[in-house]
Enzyme design. Sequence first.
Site, PDB file in Angstrom:
ATOM      1  N   THR A   1      -3.455  -0.292   0.727  1.00  0.00           N
ATOM      2  CA  THR A   1      -4.692  -1.085  -0.602  1.00  0.00           C
ATOM      3  C   THR A   1      -3.262  -1.409  -1.739  1.00  0.00           C
ATOM      4  O   THR A   1      -2.755  -0.407  -1.602  1.00  0.00           O
ATOM      5  CB  THR A   1      -4.973   0.350  -0.988  1.00  0.00           C
ATOM      6  OG1 THR A   1      -6.591   0.758  -0.336  1.00  0.00           O
ATOM      7  CG2 THR A   1      -5.976   0.327  -2.438  1.00  0.00           C
TER       8      THR A   1
ATOM      9  N   VAL B   1     -17.961   2.415   2.811  1.00  0.00           N
ATOM     10  CA  VAL B   1     -17.251   2.178   1.083  1.00  0.00           C
ATOM     11  C   VAL B   1     -16.485   2.974   0.052  1.00  0.00           C
ATOM     12  O   VAL B   1     -16.732   4.727   0.259  1.00  0.00           O
ATOM     13  CB  VAL B   1     -17.987   1.700   0.214  1.00  0.00           C
ATOM     14  CG1 VAL B   1     -17.526   1.247  -1.353  1.00  0.00           C
ATOM     15  CG2 VAL B   1     -19.227   0.183   0.277  1.00  0.00           C
TER      16      VAL B   1
ATOM     17  N   ASP C   1     -13.569   4.386  -2.837  1.00  0.00           N
ATOM     18  CA  ASP C   1     -12.882   4.805  -4.242  1.00  0.00           C
ATOM     19  C   ASP C   1     -12.541   3.364  -4.591  1.00  0.00           C
ATOM     20  O   ASP C   1     -12.715   3.202  -6.021  1.00  0.00           O
ATOM     21  CB  ASP C   1     -11.597   5.598  -4.925  1.00  0.00           C
ATOM     22  CG  ASP C   1     -11.368   4.620  -3.917  1.00  0.00           C
ATOM     23  OD1 ASP C   1     -10.431   5.361  -2.595  1.00  0.00           O
ATOM     24  OD2 ASP C   1      -9.434   5.108  -4.850  1.00  0.00           O
TER      25      ASP C   1
ATOM     26  N   THR D   1      -5.259   5.159  -5.395  1.00  0.00           N
ATOM     27  CA  THR D   1      -5.233   4.791  -4.255  1.00  0.00           C
ATOM     28  C   THR D   1      -5.217   5.734  -2.812  1.00  0.00           C
ATOM     29  O   THR D   1      -4.224   7.150  -3.687  1.00  0.00           O
ATOM     30  CB  THR D   1      -3.508   4.411  -3.903  1.00  0.00           C
ATOM     31  OG1 THR D   1      -3.153   3.530  -1.763  1.00  0.00           O
ATOM     32  CG2 THR D   1      -2.636   4.397  -3.322  1.00  0.00           C
TER      33      THR D   1
ATOM     34  N   GLY E   1     -10.079   8.187   0.102  1.00  0.00           N
ATOM     35  CA  GLY E   1     -11.445   7.422  -0.635  1.00  0.00           C
ATOM     36  C   GLY E   1     -12.234   8.606  -1.195  1.00  0.00           C
ATOM     37  O   GLY E   1     -12.762   8.331  -1.909  1.00  0.00           O
TER      38      GLY E   1
HETATM   39  N1  ASP Z   1      -8.056   4.623  -0.952  1.00  0.00           N
HETATM   40  C1  ASP Z   1      -8.694   3.346   0.387  1.00  0.00           C
HETATM   41  C2  ASP Z   1     -10.056   3.447   0.405  1.00  0.00           C
HETATM   42  O1  ASP Z   1      -9.879   4.650   1.144  1.00  0.00           O
HETATM   43  C3  ASP Z   1      -7.811   3.273   0.929  1.00  0.00           C
HETATM   44  C4  ASP Z   1      -5.918   3.697   0.433  1.00  0.00           C
HETATM   45  O2  ASP Z   1      -5.725   3.434  -0.310  1.00  0.00           O
HETATM   46  O3  ASP Z   1      -4.901   3.405   1.267  1.00  0.00           O
HETATM   47  O4  ASP Z   1     -10.779   2.783   1.248  1.00  0.00           O
END
Ligand code: ASP
Length: 307
Positions: A167, A196, A198, A218, A221
């Site tokens: 992300t 979906v 975070d 990040t 999530g």
């Molecule tokens: N937070 C993101 C999600 O869970 C993934 C990430 O941050 O790498 O969609």
Amino acid sequence: MKTAIVVHGGAWAIPDALAEASVAGVKAVVRAGDAVLKNGGSALDAVEKAVSSLEDDPVFDAGHGAVLNTDGEVELDSIIMDGKTLATGAVSSVRNIANPVRLARAVMEKTEHVMLTDRGANMFAERIGFPAAHDLVTELERKEWEHYKKYVVGVKELFNSQWGHDTVGAVALDSFGNVACATSTGGIRNKMVGRVGDSPIIGSGGYADNRSGAVSCTGHGESILKVTLARLILFHMEQGKSAAVAADTSLQYMGERVQGGGGAIVVSPTGDWAARFTTPRMAWASVKGDVLCYGLNPDEEFKEMLK
Ligand code: ASP
């Protein structure tokens, strides 16, 4: 007033093969965002510029290069938020959009809503003339998806493994004293269709308020959602903690309370900034004044003078 910008390219166990490109990517993009600020641009413009550039870089899991869901498709999530007015725009589960952060900004500026999802978000994109992108899937991601789909890995283990999920995000403070944040992602590889995370959720994947600061998160999530990580960090800053201590305290709480790993970048209205994470690595870079800082491994910080 001194401007500041921090960007991240995702918190996870970035493999050595991607480490150099990830660091080079965040360094290039933080300079582009800094140039917006130094030319008198707004924090909102700077985070949009930084995040859309990271979306264009196939090394990162956002826009071009995004990971695939269980059906082998790309579904993208993004948020942008203006700390001056608390105006927010977000999109979730959108397809064929190269720069979801720009679409999120259009939701913020051209509708009365905060978030559009799935078909509705794509219909809105079409109505306002957003070009459809049909080349978001990289050959590497298609191969990795084919390879990894046979393994059943718990979502929590993902963040200590080398499954791609980088992300991207940015936070900035402009010369007018306004802060902003933006986050964008393809989510996690092999996520359920319609999942979906975070990233597009206000207070979880990002939050910005001139009264406390701006955060982009990040990591896992589902854990970030449960502790509303971005708001939790700002809550600690409202209680007087520095950006770094607020981020560490909140990430530690997330680890203890829901056993989730992740990372966050933070900037306060006075320019106090931090890039912190509990995963093995997170590529990040910042510019404040003429100093560029960057890092990848825990407790590592390199400095370069700009110019
Ligand atoms: N937070 C993101 C999600 O869970 C993934 C990430 O941050 O790498 O969609």
